[in-house]
Motif scaffolding. Structure first.
Motif, short mmCIF file in Angstrom:
data_model
loop_
_atom_site.label_atom_id
_atom_site.label_comp_id
_atom_site.label_asym_id
_atom_site.label_seq_id
_atom_site.Cartn_x
_atom_site.Cartn_y
_atom_site.Cartn_z
N LEU B 63 0.82 -1.21 0.00
CA LEU B 63 0.00 0.00 0.00
C LEU B 63 0.85 1.27 0.00
N VAL B 64 2.07 1.15 0.43
CA VAL B 64 3.01 2.26 0.29
C VAL B 64 4.32 1.73 -0.27
N GLY B 65 5.04 2.62 -0.94
CA GLY B 65 6.38 2.29 -1.41
C GLY B 65 7.37 3.21 -0.71
N SER B 66 8.64 2.88 -0.74
CA SER B 66 9.61 3.71 -0.02
C SER B 66 10.93 3.82 -0.76
N THR B 67 11.59 4.94 -0.54
CA THR B 67 12.95 5.15 -1.03
C THR B 67 13.74 5.79 0.10
N VAL B 68 14.94 5.28 0.32
CA VAL B 68 15.79 5.87 1.34
C VAL B 68 16.50 7.08 0.73
N VAL B 69 16.45 8.20 1.43
CA VAL B 69 17.07 9.43 0.96
C VAL B 69 18.08 9.89 2.02
N ALA B 70 19.35 9.91 1.63
CA ALA B 70 20.37 10.36 2.57
C ALA B 70 20.28 11.87 2.75
N GLN B 71 20.68 12.33 3.92
CA GLN B 71 20.75 13.78 4.15
C GLN B 71 22.19 14.14 4.50
N ALA B 72 22.49 15.41 4.32
CA ALA B 72 23.86 15.84 4.56
C ALA B 72 24.32 15.51 5.98
N ARG B 73 23.58 15.99 6.96
CA ARG B 73 24.04 15.85 8.35
C ARG B 73 23.13 14.97 9.19
N LEU B 74 21.82 15.10 8.97
CA LEU B 74 20.89 14.34 9.81
C LEU B 74 20.73 12.92 9.26
N PRO B 75 20.13 12.03 10.09
CA PRO B 75 19.96 10.64 9.64
C PRO B 75 19.18 10.54 8.34
N ALA B 76 19.43 9.49 7.59
CA ALA B 76 18.72 9.26 6.35
C ALA B 76 17.23 9.08 6.61
N ARG B 77 16.43 9.48 5.65
CA ARG B 77 14.99 9.30 5.74
C ARG B 77 14.55 8.22 4.78
N ARG B 78 13.53 7.48 5.22
CA ARG B 78 12.86 6.57 4.30
C ARG B 78 11.60 7.27 3.82
N LEU B 79 11.64 7.74 2.60
CA LEU B 79 10.52 8.52 2.07
C LEU B 79 9.41 7.58 1.61
N LEU B 80 8.20 7.85 2.09
CA LEU B 80 7.07 6.95 1.81
C LEU B 80 6.09 7.60 0.87
N GLU B 81 5.54 6.81 -0.03
CA GLU B 81 4.51 7.34 -0.93
C GLU B 81 3.43 6.29 -1.09
N LEU B 82 2.21 6.74 -1.34
CA LEU B 82 1.10 5.82 -1.57
C LEU B 82 1.27 5.12 -2.91
N THR B 83 0.99 3.85 -2.97
CA THR B 83 0.85 3.17 -4.25
C THR B 83 -0.59 3.38 -4.73
N PRO B 84 -0.85 3.12 -6.00
CA PRO B 84 -2.25 3.22 -6.48
C PRO B 84 -3.18 2.35 -5.64
N ASP B 85 -2.71 1.15 -5.33
CA ASP B 85 -3.52 0.26 -4.49
C ASP B 85 -3.78 0.90 -3.12
N GLY B 86 -2.74 1.49 -2.56
CA GLY B 86 -2.91 2.14 -1.26
C GLY B 86 -3.94 3.25 -1.33
N ARG B 87 -3.89 4.04 -2.38
CA ARG B 87 -4.85 5.12 -2.51
C ARG B 87 -6.26 4.58 -2.65
N ALA B 88 -6.40 3.53 -3.44
CA ALA B 88 -7.72 2.93 -3.64
C ALA B 88 -8.27 2.41 -2.31
N GLN B 89 -7.43 1.74 -1.56
CA GLN B 89 -7.88 1.20 -0.28
C GLN B 89 -8.27 2.32 0.67
N PHE B 90 -7.48 3.38 0.65
CA PHE B 90 -7.80 4.49 1.53
C PHE B 90 -9.15 5.11 1.16
#
Lengths: 194, 194
Positions: B63-90
DNA sequence: CGCGGCTACTCACTCAGTGAGTATACATGA
DNA sequence: TCATGTATACTCACTGAGTGAGTAGCCGCG
């Protein structure tokens, strides 16, 4: 369950099960489950396997002991009995104040009342009064929370407003809550086979 | 989560988390948790790790997909986005009726209102009305249950009496429930502790 | 310059709750 | 009489709820 630290709100009917064992002779899981449904089915909702799970944990924690008893034709029973530790924990729970939350009042408090009415009926009026005090204090806190919640959180305000209304309903209920007289319309609870 | 079969009462804020993603740009778990606390903290109570648990399950279910995004100084973030299926379910959840229980009304329904107000504000009055109808039907059922509960189950009667009172409080609340106007306060209840 | 708090996530655990399965006994009635 | 259903009594395997501790660098504050 952490020993001392107030039983804020048990999330499973473990103390009800201990209570059936504390208030009567040793019995088996199947019977305990049936009594939970029959007597407190509007308070707790547990499937049969959930009941067995809880009982297994209580045994692992040393609060109940068990012996398997074969029967002539029907399946063997695992007969459960309270250990001294189990009885002590149950009595401590029974005497402890109920956690300050609406759920705790609906679930924990009614369970306490149920066993207090059977085991220590003289405690009941004091319990209701203590609960009323707790509820009034909580109401006060919620009203303060509401006042402190800014208008840019309208849904938190909405939720708080509902909780305040529900708590007021609890307070009304407590004020009329005399289990030995029946609930407003309910007839007397027999003093029971002591 | 069984696919079709009415969302009787989600027990965790999974749809709220999906909703934040549905109503805004992709973001990361830490931020979603903070928003859950800030915006719906009086509705849902989840620890940070609980939020991460739920998000991990949503991802496992596609229902969601993710990509890890490094940052310069702070910890890396796992960026989350809705998949089409996730949006439909919501959207399916958002349009579905809220389950007929007091908890569902306090928790699920307010969450639905929150997102409906943002995404489909025209739906809101109809939702409140539908909820009122559900609540009245449930009240009727509970009253029938109470009438059907024999006097030898006084604690089941006590519990039902409380649920009926709480449901009446829900109905009052729904009747005054206009989130965009802020909340009209509950009338002060019993004259005790002010 | 040390200290607490923020950012961001991970791990390991226990308990809650469901659903299916097992195997026998007894009542019902077509 | 024989299938069907219901009651007795417990077991197992699983997913999800919820907690608590840990990691580790960054930032502001006095």
């Amino acid at each position: 369950m952490s020993q001392d630290a107030a039983y804020t709100a048990s999330r499973s009917p473990e103390f009800a099960l201990l209570g059936f064992l504390a208030a009567g002779p040793p019995t088996h899981g199947y019977d305990l489950h049936r009594r939970l449904i029959d007597e407190l089915g509007q308070v707790w909702h547990a499937s049969q396997s959930q009941t067995y799970n809880i009982l297994a944990r209580l045994e692992a924690r040393g609060l109940v002991g068990s012996t398997v008893v074969a029967q002539a034709r029907l399946p063997a029973r695992r007969l459960l009995e309270l250990t001294p530790d189990g009885r002590a924990q149950f009595e401590a729970w029974l005497a402890a104040p109920t956690g300050a939350s609406i759920r705790a009042m609906r679930v924990d408090f009614i369970t306490r009342l149920y066993f207090a009415a059977r085991l220590h009926p003289e405690m009941v009026p004091g319990m209701v009064q203590r609960e009323l005090n707790t509820a009034h204090a909580l109401l006060h806190d919620l009203q303060a929370d509401l006042a402190a919640t800014p208008a840019d959180q309208p849904f938190n305000r909405l939720a708080l407003d509902l909780r305040i209304r529900q708590l007021s309903a609890v307070i009304d209920w407590l004020a009329n809550c005399t289990p030995n007289e029946g609930v407003s319309h309910a007839p007397p609870l027999p003093p029971d086979l002591a």
